[in-house]
Design a protein around this motif. Structure first.
Motif, PDB file in Angstrom:
ATOM      1  N   GLU A 243      23.006  11.533 -17.553  1.00 32.28           N
ATOM      2  CA  GLU A 243      23.070  10.257 -18.270  1.00 32.28           C
ATOM      3  C   GLU A 243      23.958  10.365 -19.511  1.00 32.28           C
ATOM      4  O   GLU A 243      24.151  11.440 -20.066  1.00 32.28           O
TER       5      GLU A 243
ATOM      6  N   ASP B  10      27.000   7.396 -13.333  1.00 31.18           N
ATOM      7  CA  ASP B  10      27.560   6.683 -12.175  1.00 31.18           C
ATOM      8  C   ASP B  10      27.833   5.222 -12.493  1.00 31.18           C
ATOM      9  O   ASP B  10      28.294   4.480 -11.633  1.00 31.18           O
ATOM     10  N   LYS B  11      27.570   4.786 -13.720  1.00 30.25           N
ATOM     11  CA  LYS B  11      27.702   3.381 -14.094  1.00 30.25           C
ATOM     12  C   LYS B  11      28.835   3.169 -15.100  1.00 30.25           C
ATOM     13  O   LYS B  11      28.992   3.938 -16.042  1.00 30.25           O
ATOM     14  N   GLY B  12      29.597   2.129 -14.893  1.00 28.84           N
ATOM     15  CA  GLY B  12      30.557   1.631 -15.868  1.00 28.84           C
ATOM     16  C   GLY B  12      31.747   2.524 -16.160  1.00 28.84           C
ATOM     17  O   GLY B  12      31.917   3.605 -15.594  1.00 28.84           O
TER      18      GLY B  12
ATOM     19  N   GLY C 182      30.785   5.840 -17.942  1.00 26.92           N
ATOM     20  CA  GLY C 182      30.292   6.800 -16.950  1.00 26.92           C
ATOM     21  C   GLY C 182      31.416   7.408 -16.157  1.00 26.92           C
ATOM     22  O   GLY C 182      31.442   8.620 -15.907  1.00 26.92           O
TER      23      GLY C 182
ATOM     24  N   PHE D 113      22.183   5.421 -19.805  1.00 25.48           N
ATOM     25  CA  PHE D 113      22.537   4.969 -18.465  1.00 25.48           C
ATOM     26  C   PHE D 113      23.163   6.111 -17.686  1.00 25.48           C
ATOM     27  O   PHE D 113      23.668   7.074 -18.254  1.00 25.48           O
ATOM     28  N   SER D 114      23.118   5.996 -16.369  1.00 22.67           N
ATOM     29  CA  SER D 114      23.629   7.021 -15.470  1.00 22.67           C
ATOM     30  C   SER D 114      25.146   7.142 -15.601  1.00 22.67           C
ATOM     31  O   SER D 114      25.842   6.151 -15.828  1.00 22.67           O
TER      32      SER D 114
END
Length: 117
Positions: free
Chosen positions: A86, A105-107, A110, A102-103
């Motif tokens: 994260e 894998d996001k945005g 990330g 947040f992970s």
């Protein structure tokens, strides 16, 4: 700075050539001013890196500089938690909560954390 054209040659230029020379001089001046601003920013950051001992204060100073350079409304510093996979917010402008997680894998943040670019 190299002179683009000699003073004597200026008298032999047509109107359009003179305008082109002035535009080129203006462009070079803008480049010089941008380079000077970048050097000043690097100096400021380097000076603060060597003087500031508190990590949060240092990150806040650097964050403010980045925000100004990018002409952004706000900025947030995220750190990577490798164990959890994260990103989490350390400091930020206008954060209404203390921490955002947040992970990776996001945005966009990330993606940058995952790929380095």
């Amino acid at each position: 700075m190299k002179q683009l054209i000699s003073d004597i040659d200026l008298y032999n230029l047509s109107r359009d050539e003179l305008i082109a020379q002035l535009n080129e001089s203006h462009r070079k001046l803008r480049e010089f001013e941008q380079d000077r601003a970048r050097i000043n920013t690097l100096y400021f950051i380097t000076r603060n890196l060597s003087q500031e001992l508190d990590l949060d204060n240092l990150l806040r100073l650097l964050m403010d500089e980045v925000k100004d350079i990018l002409q952004a409304d706000r900025c947030t510093v995220f750190l990577l938690d490798n164990e959890q996979g994260e990103l989490w917010s350390r400091i930020g402008h206008g954060l209404e909560i203390n921490e955002i997680r947040f992970s990776i894998d996001k945005g966009i943040a990330g993606y940058v954390a995952k790929t380095g670019g």
